[in-house]
Design a protein around this motif. Structure first.
Motif, PDB file in Angstrom:
ATOM      1  N   SER A 132      -4.749  -7.843   3.986  1.00 33.32           N
ATOM      2  CA  SER A 132      -5.849  -7.629   3.042  1.00 33.32           C
ATOM      3  C   SER A 132      -7.189  -7.816   3.729  1.00 33.32           C
ATOM      4  N   LYS A 150       0.822  -1.219   0.000  1.00 29.94           N
ATOM      5  CA  LYS A 150       0.000   0.000   0.000  1.00 29.94           C
ATOM      6  C   LYS A 150       0.855   1.268   0.000  1.00 29.94           C
ATOM      7  N   GLN A 165       2.361   1.616  -3.503  1.00 31.01           N
ATOM      8  CA  GLN A 165       1.260   1.969  -4.397  1.00 31.01           C
ATOM      9  C   GLN A 165       0.892   3.445  -4.263  1.00 31.01           C
ATOM     10  N   ARG A 166       0.689   3.898  -3.014  1.00 32.80           N
ATOM     11  CA  ARG A 166       0.338   5.311  -2.802  1.00 32.80           C
ATOM     12  C   ARG A 166       1.403   6.223  -3.401  1.00 32.80           C
ATOM     13  N   ARG A 179       0.563  -4.366   4.085  1.00 30.17           N
ATOM     14  CA  ARG A 179       0.287  -5.488   3.171  1.00 30.17           C
ATOM     15  C   ARG A 179      -0.809  -6.456   3.596  1.00 30.17           C
ATOM     16  N   LYS A 220      -3.452   1.967   8.663  1.00 39.33           N
ATOM     17  CA  LYS A 220      -3.549   0.640   8.033  1.00 39.33           C
ATOM     18  C   LYS A 220      -2.183  -0.015   7.903  1.00 39.33           C
ATOM     19  N   GLU A 250      -7.760   1.641  -3.346  1.00 36.47           N
ATOM     20  CA  GLU A 250      -6.814   0.529  -3.492  1.00 36.47           C
ATOM     21  C   GLU A 250      -6.990  -0.200  -4.805  1.00 36.47           C
TER      22      GLU A 250
END
Ligand code: ADP
Length: 422
Positions: free
Chosen positions: A158, A113, A116-117, A156, A153, A289
């Protein structure tokens, strides 16, 4: 003349116990060979050496070498993974064997995450403001300078596990401690250095949608856009109902898909299924996401596709059939969802405790428009609510003329169920 060999798909599952039925059925219908690979050796592997394979998912390059060895005697024509970890391993195998797939770096960016961000923000995709913090930082000091409301959060996990909203500094300190406990559980902490960090981001208000797509040469083909009619305002983010078609206006839907497409391009995803969560408010769409895998296990049954060209007459194709066809380079049908509205309810965890009984299943199944009620939790299983938990006790499926009718049927069926917890 000898028959040409059937193409073989390598399907990567997180564990040998993952229910692969939908893929097994799809492979049978398409008449292709299926080899299932997972992390733990299956007791059946020796009996079926061409059907089962053990790979080291913790080391994608090693897994790719193991798959390469296997492919020398059992040629592999396509590979796909069903969860976030398997997606990275699938990418490594695709690179090693020259198969259709994503690059490892793109799959990794989708997996983590924080990466990704960072990638999405760098490329101008609308994402909430975010910061990564170490578990060893001064939490009250962090809490004092954070903007509220915010979301904490893990990098990784889910299924919304460990995702917590905080509205003020005392809520932040409590959420941080709760998430830290999850990350310090031995089986989580063993997963790697990412478990020493927490992502803190602005809470994005507004309704949420889920976008299911198949990426072909970098372009998203929409397989389903789902509304989530229950507000997801926290403090925890357990899912409930998914409904399709979406009731958002056509321009809003285009904006949402456009945002998903921008995210796919920013991460460099090129081939295969994606599942994305987005929010939509006065500012437009926000990418919450994006995962390089299909919608989780059971929920895929909600999607069915008109078979059309390349398909089988009037029969409807499953999501798994499309994924296999795509991975093996077989002709694809039109990628159009059936005309009826459809929905699934991920049944909320009714409370913490051991599941003793589930009553009313037959009554729930008898509700008009309800197609199936699947209880996946077994009696004697400990049910764990969010944010520590991540498993729904079951799923309800319905289909009808309108999303409203489907939603009403899902709720009516749910009301008929009674979970007895001891
Ligand atoms: P996971 O991969 O575990 O599902 P996500 O990052 O997708 O974790 O978060 C799970 C859910 O939490 C999202 O679907 C959304 O409802 C909520 N959520 C996460 N981050 C935010 C945010 N910044 N603003 C609002 N809601 C969020």
């Amino acid at each position: 003349m000898p028959c040409p060999p059937k193409p073989r798909l390598l399907l990567l599952l997180p564990t040998a116990t993952y229910r692969a039925t939908a893929f097994v059925e799809a492979a049978r219908r398409l008449d292709v060979e299926l080899t299932v690979a997972s992390e733990l050796p299956s007791t059946f592997e020796q009996a079926q050496p061409d059907r089962l394979l053990t790979l080291d998912f913790s080391d994608p390059e090693r897994a790719a070498q193991q798959a390469y060895q296997f492919a020398r005697t059992h040629p592999i024509a396509g590979v796909t993974g069903v969860d976030d970890t398997a997606a990275v391993v699938a990418a490594a195998i695709a690179e090693r064997l020259g198969l259709k797939g994503n690059s490892v770096s793109a799959a990794l960016a989708a997996r983590d995450k924080h990466i990704q961000r960072s990638e999405l923000a760098r490329r101008g995709v609308p994402v909430p403001r975010f910061e990564r913090h170490g578990l060893d930082e001064d939490v009250p000091e962090l809490a004092a300078r954070t903007r509220y409301p915010c979301v904490l959060k893990p990098l990784r996990l889910s299924a919304s596990r460990g995702v917590i909203r905080a509205d003020d500094p005392s809520g932040f300190v409590a959420a941080f401690a709760r998430l830290q406990q999850i990350l310090e559980q031995p089986e989580v902490a063993a997963c790697g250095a990412w478990t020493r960090y927490v992502l803190v981001e602005d809470f994005v208000p507004g309704p949420e949608v889920a976008l299911e797509g198949l990426v072909i040469e970098g372009r998203i083909h929409v397989l389903g856009l789902f509304d989530k009619p229950d507000p997801l305002d926290g403090p925890f983010f357990e899912e409930t109902i998914y409904l399709t078609p979406s009731r958002f206006s056509e321009p809003a839907r285009q904006d949402i898909v456009g945002c998903g497409q921008a995210a796919v391009a920013a991460l460099g995803l090129w081939e295969g299924p994606i599942h994305a969560e987005l929010r939509y408010n006065a500012t437009g769409p926000w990418l919450i996401e994006l995962a390089a895998r299909p919608i989780g296990g059971r929920c895929s049954a909600v999607l069915r596709f008109t078979a059309g060209e390349g398909g089988r007459g009037n029969a409807l194709a499953s999501l798994e059939e499309l994924i296999i066809r795509h991975a093996l380079g077989m002709p694809l049908p039109a990628l159009e969802r059936e005309e009826r509205a459809a929905g699934v309810m991920m049944i909320p965890v009714p409370g913490a405790g051991v599941l003793r009984d589930v009553r009313g299943i037959a009554e729930a199944r008898a509700v008009p428009l309800v197609e199936d009620v699947v209880i996946t939790a077994h009696l004697g299983q400990a049910l764990v609510p969010w944010p520590e938990g991540s498993r729904y006790p079951g799923f309800i499926f319905a289909r009808g003329e309108t999303p409203e009718a489907v939603e009403a049927a899902l709720r009516a069926a749910h009301r008929r169920l009674a979970f007895v917890i001891g």
